[in-house]
Design an enzyme around this catalytic site. Structure first.
Site, short mmCIF file in Angstrom:
data_model
loop_
_atom_site.label_atom_id
_atom_site.label_comp_id
_atom_site.label_asym_id
_atom_site.label_seq_id
_atom_site.Cartn_x
_atom_site.Cartn_y
_atom_site.Cartn_z
CG PHE A 163 6.40 3.86 0.50
CD1 PHE A 163 6.19 4.27 1.84
CD2 PHE A 163 6.12 2.50 0.10
CE1 PHE A 163 5.64 3.12 2.81
CE2 PHE A 163 5.90 1.43 0.83
CZ PHE A 163 5.58 1.83 2.17
CE LYS B 244 3.99 -1.88 -4.72
NZ LYS B 244 2.61 -1.86 -4.17
CG ASP C 23 11.77 0.89 -4.57
OD1 ASP C 23 11.19 0.00 -5.12
OD2 ASP C 23 11.47 1.22 -3.34
N1 PLP Z 1 9.05 0.49 -2.86
C1 PLP Z 1 8.01 0.97 -3.40
C2 PLP Z 1 8.35 2.15 -4.48
C3 PLP Z 1 6.82 0.83 -3.17
O1 PLP Z 1 5.75 1.36 -3.90
C4 PLP Z 1 6.50 -0.16 -2.21
C5 PLP Z 1 4.80 -0.46 -1.90
O2 PLP Z 1 4.04 0.15 -2.23
C6 PLP Z 1 7.46 -1.06 -1.52
C7 PLP Z 1 8.72 -0.57 -1.80
C8 PLP Z 1 7.23 -1.99 -0.56
O3 PLP Z 1 6.73 -3.14 -1.01
P1 PLP Z 1 6.10 -4.02 -0.06
O4 PLP Z 1 4.71 -3.76 0.47
O5 PLP Z 1 5.96 -5.43 -0.96
O6 PLP Z 1 7.00 -4.36 0.92
#
Ligand code: PLP
Length: 387
Positions: free
Chosen positions: A127, A242, A213
């Site tokens: 994700f 986050k 990520d």
């Molecule tokens: N990358 C990862 C690993 C995530 O867990 C998330 C959100 O859960 C995101 C990207 C996306 O982040 P945002 O919701 O702040 O755009």
């Protein structure tokens, strides 16, 4: 009738205040927050040092523009680079935006090598966000459904499978590999200890960028400031969000070496990204990590939770697997979990259910007393699930 779009399906509860690991609803009921706003409020709700920093910065300067120097942003970039052994930072407002920057950097890397349509390898079940590029990078057809045509040239390979990446060895059209060190949204999927090391050496051999990520795993969630530090490696690109803001919107894309030289004036930007307020908060969060031994707490609570769960759920007929790294916790069951979210809410504990997996991301400041309450409620929930 609500005037909000229907893209969320909220549970029937409205929180009006929070303190530490606890939330209070509009009926004055208290809930133990074992989700932290999905891995965001890692230092707990309304942490007094952060609240003070927000108030002070709000009465000094909220926003200018990235057309001028922003001192807090420059100091934060230096602190993050020094903590991660990286060189440069771009600030956005979310995880998806941090990943968008990373994807643009990967494309520029490919173009700089003469690749017309640079490929980025990402993982199945990953994700990376909900913007068009990040949902295309995401390895989950549910997230992509209805949004074709997707951004092209993402190829999804099996996670934790070195051969799946090796299959692209010497493919001259690949520019980068983009991975979560631990897959969070798919239920805390932890790869082999040396997975990232091997992926990095494949990337190095092929001149591909390794993009990690760490939006969910970063800022202490796994027991190190960044999850990849368990592997003693430095990626070419790392994204954060986050926990970097504890609730204020901030995202960061960090780069090392060649990846640092690709964004030049006019190629990327954000109106709000890294403004004086959010960067002040992130600086304050790093101070709290240093001053309050947050990582020690993550590691000691993690060990305790793991041992308690292992004993309590040993040979439990409903439990398939317990996965835990720091305070990323998943318990995969082999029974239907569809009613568990509401049952947990009724019992005043906030968790997340992904398919048949219970996921918990409690605040990193959680103490033993609160952990005991969490464990008691979760074990009760699992016992109820299996009956
Ligand atoms: N990358 C990862 C690993 C995530 O867990 C998330 C959100 O859960 C995101 C990207 C996306 O982040 P945002 O919701 O702040 O755009």
């Amino acid at each position: 009738m609500s005037h909000l779009m229907s893209n969320y399906l909220p549970l029937d509860v409205t929180f009006t205040s929070g303190k530490g690991c606890w939330l209070t609803d509009n009926k004055d009921q208290q809930y133990l927050d074992c989700l932290s706003g999905v891995g965001v409020v890692n230092l707990g709700h309304c942490h007094p040092t952060i609240t003070k920093a927000i108030a002070e910065q709000a009465s000094t300067l909220l926003h200018t523009s990235n057309w001028y120097h922003i001192e807090n942003q420059e100091i934060l970039a230096e602190r993050l680079c020094s903590a991660a052994n990286m060189d440069k930072v771009f600030f956005g407002n979310s995880g998806a935006e941090a990943n968008e920057a990373a994807i643009k950097i990967a494309r520029l890397h490919g173009k700089s090598k003469g690749i017309e349509n640079p490929i980025i390898l990402t993982a199945k079940q990953s994700f990376h966000g909900r913007t068009m590029a990040t949902l295309s990078a995401t390895g989950n057809s549910k997230v992509q459904a209805g949004f074709a045509p997707l951004v092209s040239e993402f190829i999804h390979v099996d996670f934790n499978d070195i051969d799946a990446i090796k299959a692209f060895d010497e493919n001259i059209n690949v520019a980068a590999v983009m991975l979560e060190p631990i897959q969070g949204e798919s239920g805390v999927i932890i790869p082999a200890d040396d997975y990232l090391n091997v992926v990095q050496s494949i990337c190095n051999n092929n001149d591909w960028l390794l993009i990690l990520d760490e939006v969910q795993t970063g800022i202490g969630r796994t027991g190190k400031l960044f999850a990849h530090q368990y592997n003693n490696i430095t990626p070419d690109v790392m994204t954060l969000a986050k926990g970097l803001g504890n609730g204020v919107p901030i995202g960061a894309c960090l780069t090392k070496g060649v990846a640092s030289e690709l964004l030049v004036p006019g190629t990327h930007g954000s109106t709000f990204g890294g403004n004086p307020l959010v960067t002040k908060v992130a600086l304050c969060i790093l101070d709290v990590f240093d001053n309050d031994n947050i990582l020690e707490n993550v590691n000691s609570q993690s060990t305790y939770i793991h041992s308690q769960l292992s004993v309590a759920l040993k040979d439990h007929s409903a439990v398939k697997e317990i996965r835990i790294k720091g305070l990323m916790i998943a318990i995969e069951l082999n029974v239907d979990c569809s009613t568990l979210l509401q049952k947990a809410l009724d019992d005043q504990i906030l968790i997340n259910i992904i398919g048949n997996t219970i996921r918990m991301l409690p605040p990193l400041i959680i103490n033993k007393e609160e952990v005991d309450i969490m464990l008691e409620k979760i074990i009760k929930l699992i016992n109820n699930a299996s009956t």
